[in-house]
Design a protein around this motif. Sequence first.
Motif, PDB file in Angstrom:
ATOM      1  N   ILE A   1      20.740  17.986 -47.287  1.00 32.87           N
ATOM      2  CA  ILE A   1      20.889  17.547 -48.679  1.00 32.87           C
ATOM      3  C   ILE A   1      19.532  17.085 -49.195  1.00 32.87           C
ATOM      4  CG2 ILE A   1      22.035  15.924 -50.224  1.00 32.87           C
ATOM      5  CD1 ILE A   1      24.291  15.746 -48.172  1.00 32.87           C
TER       6      ILE A   1
ATOM      7  N   ILE B   1      17.050  15.967 -52.846  1.00 36.04           N
ATOM      8  CA  ILE B   1      17.019  15.522 -54.238  1.00 36.04           C
ATOM      9  C   ILE B   1      15.565  15.548 -54.715  1.00 36.04           C
ATOM     10  CG2 ILE B   1      16.891  13.071 -53.565  1.00 36.04           C
ATOM     11  CD1 ILE B   1      18.537  12.465 -56.118  1.00 36.04           C
TER      12      ILE B   1
ATOM     13  N   SER C   1      23.229  19.663 -52.793  1.00 35.10           N
ATOM     14  CA  SER C   1      24.162  18.594 -52.416  1.00 35.10           C
ATOM     15  C   SER C   1      25.016  18.924 -51.196  1.00 35.10           C
ATOM     16  CB  SER C   1      25.074  18.256 -53.603  1.00 35.10           C
ATOM     17  OG  SER C   1      25.647  19.425 -54.163  1.00 35.10           O
TER      18      SER C   1
ATOM     19  N   ARG D   1      24.065  23.511 -55.864  1.00 38.12           N
ATOM     20  CA  ARG D   1      22.900  22.933 -56.519  1.00 38.12           C
ATOM     21  C   ARG D   1      23.406  21.967 -57.583  1.00 38.12           C
ATOM     22  NH1 ARG D   1      18.256  23.316 -54.150  1.00 38.12           N
ATOM     23  NH2 ARG D   1      17.307  22.905 -56.178  1.00 38.12           N
ATOM     24  N   PHE D   2      22.746  20.825 -57.734  1.00 40.81           N
ATOM     25  CA  PHE D   2      23.116  19.866 -58.767  1.00 40.81           C
ATOM     26  C   PHE D   2      21.909  19.560 -59.639  1.00 40.81           C
ATOM     27  CE2 PHE D   2      21.305  17.117 -55.585  1.00 40.81           C
ATOM     28  CZ  PHE D   2      20.706  16.087 -56.308  1.00 40.81           C
TER      29      PHE D   2
ATOM     30  N   SER E   1      26.930  20.382 -61.433  1.00 35.24           N
ATOM     31  CA  SER E   1      26.570  21.226 -60.306  1.00 35.24           C
ATOM     32  C   SER E   1      27.172  22.607 -60.452  1.00 35.24           C
ATOM     33  CB  SER E   1      27.048  20.589 -58.990  1.00 35.24           C
ATOM     34  OG  SER E   1      28.465  20.581 -58.930  1.00 35.24           O
TER      35      SER E   1
ATOM     36  N   GLU F   1      29.600  16.697 -49.837  1.00 29.60           N
ATOM     37  CA  GLU F   1      29.028  16.882 -51.169  1.00 29.60           C
ATOM     38  C   GLU F   1      29.658  15.930 -52.182  1.00 29.60           C
ATOM     39  OE1 GLU F   1      27.749  20.767 -53.363  1.00 29.60           O
ATOM     40  OE2 GLU F   1      29.919  20.548 -53.618  1.00 29.60           O
TER      41      GLU F   1
ATOM     42  N   PHE G   1      28.314  12.486 -51.638  1.00 33.16           N
ATOM     43  CA  PHE G   1      26.932  12.335 -52.089  1.00 33.16           C
ATOM     44  C   PHE G   1      26.859  12.182 -53.609  1.00 33.16           C
ATOM     45  CE2 PHE G   1      23.175  14.730 -53.720  1.00 33.16           C
ATOM     46  CZ  PHE G   1      22.224  13.772 -53.436  1.00 33.16           C
ATOM     47  N   LEU G   2      27.553  13.039 -54.352  1.00 31.69           N
ATOM     48  CA  LEU G   2      27.498  12.981 -55.817  1.00 31.69           C
ATOM     49  C   LEU G   2      28.108  11.686 -56.351  1.00 31.69           C
ATOM     50  CD1 LEU G   2      28.360  16.698 -56.678  1.00 31.69           C
ATOM     51  CD2 LEU G   2      26.114  15.583 -56.708  1.00 31.69           C
TER      52      LEU G   2
END
Length: 218
Positions: free
Chosen positions: A57, A59, A72, A76-77, A95, A108, A111-112
């Motif tokens: 992951i 960023i 993520s 893709r975000f 995303s 995922e 995480f978001l």
Amino acid sequence: MKALLMCICLFVLRCCWGPTEYQVMQVLQNDANILKTLYGTYKINTLKLEEVSVHNITISFNDSMKQVSGFSGCNRFFGSYRLEENSLTFNQLASTKMLCSENKNKTERKFLKTLEKANTIYFSENGFSLFNNKTLLLSASKVIEENHLSFEYSASSRGNYKHIKIDKTHIKLSKKRAGKSLKRSIDSKHWETLVKLSEAIEIKSINNLKAPKQKISV
């Protein structure tokens, strides 16, 4: 002396009262050698103390546009962010819609949601940690991107000549076209600052810049 006091504080916190990650990271914010900015790409190592580096992951932060993007775990975000000292918030996160295994989808989503809850960031020597108030949400480390980025400047007038080249390890200065260069090591903090400043420049437009026609007297 200041560095010694900081080390003593960290030692006391860890050994005597069993400090939280928040307390340890809070002390580190007084270290002037830690660059307290967000730029480039970071890899997520932990989510709520769970090791997640196997999911790769990432960023990435665009400081000039205040945009964030990354991978993520499945998709893709992208979105935007707001950073004010140690206050960090993410906005308008979205995303792509690929389907992956249940394990990847679960990580995922976690995480978001973590990004949405974050409101505090503390920087470390090689990355940062995000918190919701004083609760640790995630930790990340800077991805060292292997590239051949360098900066060069040259000028000549009335017999004078100067050429400067800076890369991630050295600064070279030449005062003669065929002369030997003066070479010095560059501090990693100064290099990171230079790279960060360059990200705000539209590199492709530099060739279109025109030199001033006359000097401006002060």
